[in-house]
Design an enzyme around this catalytic site. Structure first.
Site, PDB file in Angstrom:
ATOM      1  N   ASP A 173       0.933  -1.215   0.015  1.00  0.00           N
ATOM      2  CA  ASP A 173       0.074  -0.084   0.065  1.00  0.00           C
ATOM      3  C   ASP A 173       0.854   1.334  -0.053  1.00  0.00           C
ATOM      4  O   ASP A 173       1.254   1.788  -1.054  1.00  0.00           O
ATOM      5  CB  ASP A 173      -0.974  -0.110   1.362  1.00  0.00           C
ATOM      6  CG  ASP A 173      -1.952   0.921   1.356  1.00  0.00           C
ATOM      7  OD1 ASP A 173      -2.267   1.375   0.364  1.00  0.00           O
ATOM      8  OD2 ASP A 173      -2.519   1.502   2.575  1.00  0.00           O
ATOM      9  N   THR A 174       1.271   1.805   1.065  1.00  0.00           N
ATOM     10  CA  THR A 174       2.035   2.950   1.190  1.00  0.00           C
ATOM     11  C   THR A 174       3.300   2.412   1.050  1.00  0.00           C
ATOM     12  O   THR A 174       4.496   3.192   0.634  1.00  0.00           O
ATOM     13  CB  THR A 174       2.130   3.661   2.374  1.00  0.00           C
ATOM     14  OG1 THR A 174       2.598   2.882   3.363  1.00  0.00           O
ATOM     15  CG2 THR A 174       0.519   4.226   2.952  1.00  0.00           C
ATOM     16  N   GLY A 175       3.671   1.314   1.335  1.00  0.00           N
ATOM     17  CA  GLY A 175       5.269   0.649   1.170  1.00  0.00           C
ATOM     18  C   GLY A 175       5.903   0.751   2.406  1.00  0.00           C
ATOM     19  O   GLY A 175       7.138   0.231   2.575  1.00  0.00           O
ATOM     20  N   THR A 207       5.598  -0.505   5.789  1.00  0.00           N
ATOM     21  CA  THR A 207       6.002  -1.711   6.343  1.00  0.00           C
ATOM     22  C   THR A 207       7.028  -2.451   5.763  1.00  0.00           C
ATOM     23  O   THR A 207       8.049  -2.721   6.340  1.00  0.00           O
ATOM     24  CB  THR A 207       4.535  -2.680   6.480  1.00  0.00           C
ATOM     25  OG1 THR A 207       3.377  -1.882   6.622  1.00  0.00           O
ATOM     26  CG2 THR A 207       4.880  -3.900   7.407  1.00  0.00           C
ATOM     27  N   LEU A 208       6.781  -2.550   4.405  1.00  0.00           N
ATOM     28  CA  LEU A 208       7.874  -3.486   3.778  1.00  0.00           C
ATOM     29  C   LEU A 208       9.133  -2.555   3.839  1.00  0.00           C
ATOM     30  O   LEU A 208      10.314  -3.194   3.955  1.00  0.00           O
ATOM     31  CB  LEU A 208       7.541  -3.694   2.118  1.00  0.00           C
ATOM     32  CG  LEU A 208       8.440  -4.756   1.716  1.00  0.00           C
ATOM     33  CD1 LEU A 208       8.385  -6.018   2.158  1.00  0.00           C
ATOM     34  CD2 LEU A 208       8.150  -4.439   0.045  1.00  0.00           C
ATOM     35  N   LYS A 258      -0.683  -1.245  -4.746  1.00  0.00           N
ATOM     36  CA  LYS A 258      -1.621   0.002  -4.593  1.00  0.00           C
ATOM     37  C   LYS A 258      -0.709   0.969  -4.997  1.00  0.00           C
ATOM     38  O   LYS A 258      -0.494   1.763  -4.015  1.00  0.00           O
ATOM     39  CB  LYS A 258      -2.303   0.249  -3.328  1.00  0.00           C
ATOM     40  CG  LYS A 258      -3.824  -0.382  -3.272  1.00  0.00           C
ATOM     41  CD  LYS A 258      -4.459   0.342  -1.973  1.00  0.00           C
ATOM     42  CE  LYS A 258      -5.331  -0.867  -1.256  1.00  0.00           C
ATOM     43  NZ  LYS A 258      -5.786  -0.459  -0.167  1.00  0.00           N
TER      44      LYS A 258
END
Ligand code: IMP
Ligand code: MG
Length: 175
Positions: A101-103, A105-106, A129
């Site tokens: 999503d926003t990136g 976490t990863l 996303k």
């Protein structure tokens, strides 16, 4: 009330994409010692399908992390609730998540893992996303790009429900 609004990807469409990703990964990691790291809880189904489609030897480990902090802040951080059982030093690590999503976490996980000195560090995600990205995190293997809508199924939840759906759907939340 929550209702399924639209099925984005049915079981067969998901299966074909997982197979395609697995073929690319099998080719790229041939002859290497691959360690798949599944990011719980959302990736449990995708990981199960992906590993069974790989044609190379693979070890699997699990990481359970939750992110906190405002999604608008650049200093988002994560809380590791369950760390890996194995040492990743010198290993070829591939992180598995179902959706980026926003990136954030990863990105946090990749930064933490990079310090552990793996031989290589890449990521695979089934859904992207892209329009929501706030951080430029490199995801080598991506399945489908999706619009900015909340989706459930195939491991993804809404308040811990719907993870068991065989398809991926957009939900509508109303009173
Ligand atoms: P990010 O840190 O913003 O990229 O958030 C990634 C995590 O948020 C994913 O691993 C999911 O657990 C969750 N997430 C993001 N978008 C969705 C969605 O549409 N449905 C369900 N979970 C989502
Ligand atoms: Mg969730």
């Amino acid at each position: 009330m929550i209702e399924i609004q639209e099925i984005l990807f049915d079981e067969q469409t998901i299966a074909r994409k997982v197979q395609e990703l697995a073929e690319r990964i099998s080719r790229d990691y041939a002859g290497k010692e691959l360690l798949l790291v599944s990011i719980l809880k959302g990736a449990f189904i995708f990981t199960g399908d992906l590993v069974r489609s790989l044609t190379i030897p693979v070890a699997v480990d699990f990481l359970c992390a939750s992110s906190y902090g405002m999604s608008t802040e650049s200093s988002r951080t994560i809380n590791i609730k369950k760390d890996l059982d194995s040492d990743i030093r010198g290993k070829h690590v591939l992180l598995v998540d179902t959706i980026i999503d926003t990136g954030e976490t990863l990105n946090c996980i990749m930064n933490i893992f990079a310090e552990r000195k793996p031989a290589s560090l890449q990521a695979v995600a089934l859904l992207d996303k892209k329009s929501r990205r706030t951080v430029d995190v490199p995801v080598k293997y991506l399945g489908f790009e999706i619009p900015d809508k909340f989706v459930v199924g195939y491991g993804l939840d809404c308040s811990q429900q719907y993870r068991n759906l065989k398809y991926i759907a957009v939900i509508k939340i109303s009173e």
